[in-house]
Design an enzyme around this catalytic site. Sequence first.
Site, PDB file in Angstrom:
ATOM      1  N   HIS A  43       4.174   2.908  -1.295  1.00 44.88           N
ATOM      2  CA  HIS A  43       5.401   3.329  -0.602  1.00 44.88           C
ATOM      3  C   HIS A  43       6.107   4.425  -1.412  1.00 44.88           C
ATOM      4  O   HIS A  43       6.591   5.406  -0.850  1.00 44.88           O
ATOM      5  CB  HIS A  43       6.370   2.148  -0.455  1.00 44.88           C
ATOM      6  CG  HIS A  43       5.858   1.018   0.386  1.00 44.88           C
ATOM      7  ND1 HIS A  43       5.636  -0.242  -0.117  1.00 44.88           N
ATOM      8  CD2 HIS A  43       5.538   0.953   1.697  1.00 44.88           C
ATOM      9  CE1 HIS A  43       5.209  -1.041   0.845  1.00 44.88           C
ATOM     10  NE2 HIS A  43       5.122  -0.343   1.957  1.00 44.88           N
ATOM     11  N   MET A  99       8.046  -1.674   5.781  1.00 43.35           N
ATOM     12  CA  MET A  99       8.488  -3.049   6.042  1.00 43.35           C
ATOM     13  C   MET A  99       8.957  -3.692   4.734  1.00 43.35           C
ATOM     14  O   MET A  99       9.082  -4.921   4.651  1.00 43.35           O
ATOM     15  CB  MET A  99       7.358  -3.856   6.671  1.00 43.35           C
ATOM     16  CG  MET A  99       6.984  -3.311   8.051  1.00 43.35           C
ATOM     17  SD  MET A  99       6.323  -4.544   9.160  1.00 43.35           S
ATOM     18  CE  MET A  99       4.829  -4.994   8.314  1.00 43.35           C
ATOM     19  N   ASP A 135      -3.027   3.134   6.611  1.00 43.48           N
ATOM     20  CA  ASP A 135      -3.015   2.640   7.998  1.00 43.48           C
ATOM     21  C   ASP A 135      -3.421   3.813   8.888  1.00 43.48           C
ATOM     22  O   ASP A 135      -2.600   4.403   9.588  1.00 43.48           O
ATOM     23  CB  ASP A 135      -1.618   2.130   8.349  1.00 43.48           C
ATOM     24  CG  ASP A 135      -1.190   1.003   7.435  1.00 43.48           C
ATOM     25  OD1 ASP A 135      -1.471  -0.145   7.754  1.00 43.48           O
ATOM     26  OD2 ASP A 135      -0.598   1.286   6.366  1.00 43.48           O
ATOM     27  N   GLN A 167      -2.835   3.727  12.716  1.00 42.08           N
ATOM     28  CA  GLN A 167      -1.386   3.840  12.961  1.00 42.08           C
ATOM     29  C   GLN A 167      -0.925   5.289  12.823  1.00 42.08           C
ATOM     30  O   GLN A 167      -0.177   5.811  13.650  1.00 42.08           O
ATOM     31  CB  GLN A 167      -0.657   2.947  11.956  1.00 42.08           C
ATOM     32  CG  GLN A 167       0.828   3.175  11.878  1.00 42.08           C
ATOM     33  CD  GLN A 167       1.495   2.210  10.915  1.00 42.08           C
ATOM     34  OE1 GLN A 167       1.632   1.041  11.220  1.00 42.08           O
ATOM     35  NE2 GLN A 167       1.918   2.675   9.760  1.00 42.08           N
ATOM     36  N   ARG A 187       0.679  -7.235   1.350  1.00 42.81           N
ATOM     37  CA  ARG A 187      -0.027  -8.496   1.613  1.00 42.81           C
ATOM     38  C   ARG A 187      -0.934  -8.916   0.452  1.00 42.81           C
ATOM     39  O   ARG A 187      -1.415 -10.039   0.443  1.00 42.81           O
ATOM     40  CB  ARG A 187      -0.855  -8.380   2.896  1.00 42.81           C
ATOM     41  CG  ARG A 187      -0.001  -8.365   4.159  1.00 42.81           C
ATOM     42  CD  ARG A 187      -0.843  -8.531   5.414  1.00 42.81           C
ATOM     43  NE  ARG A 187      -0.031  -8.803   6.594  1.00 42.81           N
ATOM     44  CZ  ARG A 187       0.314  -7.871   7.492  1.00 42.81           C
ATOM     45  NH1 ARG A 187      -0.077  -6.630   7.357  1.00 42.81           N
ATOM     46  NH2 ARG A 187       1.045  -8.203   8.538  1.00 42.81           N
TER      47      ARG A 187
HETATM   48  P1  AMP Z   1       4.167  -1.041   5.409  1.00 40.84           P
HETATM   49  O1  AMP Z   1       5.392  -1.369   4.621  1.00 40.84           O
HETATM   50  O2  AMP Z   1       2.959  -1.788   4.964  1.00 40.84           O
HETATM   51  O3  AMP Z   1       4.400  -1.082   6.889  1.00 40.84           O
HETATM   52  O4  AMP Z   1       3.820   0.477   5.077  1.00 40.84           O
HETATM   53  C1  AMP Z   1       4.762   1.486   5.181  1.00 40.84           C
HETATM   54  C2  AMP Z   1       4.098   2.809   4.950  1.00 40.84           C
HETATM   55  O5  AMP Z   1       3.482   2.824   3.673  1.00 40.84           O
HETATM   56  C3  AMP Z   1       2.993   3.145   5.973  1.00 40.84           C
HETATM   57  O6  AMP Z   1       3.036   4.521   6.285  1.00 40.84           O
HETATM   58  C4  AMP Z   1       1.748   2.795   5.206  1.00 40.84           C
HETATM   59  O7  AMP Z   1       0.605   3.502   5.645  1.00 40.84           O
HETATM   60  C5  AMP Z   1       2.129   3.206   3.811  1.00 40.84           C
HETATM   61  N1  AMP Z   1       1.315   2.526   2.802  1.00 40.84           N
HETATM   62  C6  AMP Z   1       1.079   1.203   2.702  1.00 40.84           C
HETATM   63  N2  AMP Z   1       0.228   0.964   1.677  1.00 40.84           N
HETATM   64  C7  AMP Z   1      -0.076   2.158   1.135  1.00 40.84           C
HETATM   65  C8  AMP Z   1      -0.901   2.587   0.047  1.00 40.84           C
HETATM   66  N3  AMP Z   1      -1.603   1.725  -0.672  1.00 40.84           N
HETATM   67  N4  AMP Z   1      -0.967   3.919  -0.225  1.00 40.84           N
HETATM   68  C9  AMP Z   1      -0.260   4.802   0.508  1.00 40.84           C
HETATM   69  N5  AMP Z   1       0.533   4.471   1.542  1.00 40.84           N
HETATM   70  C10 AMP Z   1       0.622   3.169   1.850  1.00 40.84           C
END
Ligand code: AMP
Length: 288
Positions: free
Chosen positions: A43, A36, A157, A160, A194
């Site tokens: 990421h 997102m 997540d 998810q 966040r």
């Molecule tokens: P988001 O942009 O928060 O929807 O996350 C996109 C992807 O990045 C999802 O697969 C999340 O699980 C992963 N993600 C978010 N935060 C982390 C983190 N701290 N370490 C590894 N992967 C992450």
Amino acid sequence: MTGVFQMKVFNTVERMRNFSMSCKLEGKKVGVVPTMGFLHEGHLSLVKKIQKTCDICVLTIFVNPTQFAPDEDFEDYPRDLKKDLKRCELCGVDAVFTPSEEEMYPSDSSTRVVEHELSNGKLCAVSRPEHFRGVTTIVAKLFNSVLPDYAVFGRKDYQQLQIIKRMVRDLNFPLKIIEGEIIREKDGLAMSSRNRYLSDEERMRALSINKSLKVAERDIRYEYIRNPDIIIGKIRKNLNSAGLEIDYVEVLNSENLEKVDKISEKVLIAVAAGIGKTRLIDNILVSP
Ligand code: AMP
């Protein structure tokens, strides 16, 4: 000039697909990193993972409205497309897919993808009952837009990730899922877009989440505690002392996300808690 790398940016499904199909025709493997946006090292670790397996790395940036409840932070969700594109370019991402809301959800869009087992009555689904149908719907749409051979999702997540694995299996999506480790700040806080909502004081208190998960890991591995209620009770006490508003603390079977009576095999310890207006999640996998 040859040798100059130029990252592609696509806004429409058609252009995205054409690019992927032309890569595949050349025999290249395409991998996708759905996000997102407001990218952080978590990421980017997923980008590196995809780059190890695939010839072409596509990163998607879309703040998906259908996974937010009306009272959640869709409008306020942090966005910085310019910075994200720069970071992608520096990491050698081949293409970014950043569709508009209208592109993904035409005004008369009326189809949703729903997983009925892992998305129901567990973990985040209790306080966010509509959330995962938004996630499965958008991820299915992103898969149909990028046509990837591989897709990577973070264990941050965890629920998810399990739901998407189930959807891929159940709906026969022709791709493989790769899992990414949780990337943390130096002090242990799991990276999240966040986190930027947190004041300095809230951020300090947020550290109690990872700290209490590590104590739980130690209690299981070195103190031989096998009763999940003892583990849960101690985590809750620590989070309460830090003034966090607990959504859940659970010890679950790491595959089917069912509660366990006794910790005898690998478990997921998962936490969701509010700090001020911010809701954070974190987890740890522990083998006794
Ligand atoms: P988001 O942009 O928060 O929807 O996350 C996109 C992807 O990045 C999802 O697969 C999340 O699980 C992963 N993600 C978010 N935060 C982390 C983190 N701290 N370490 C590894 N992967 C992450």
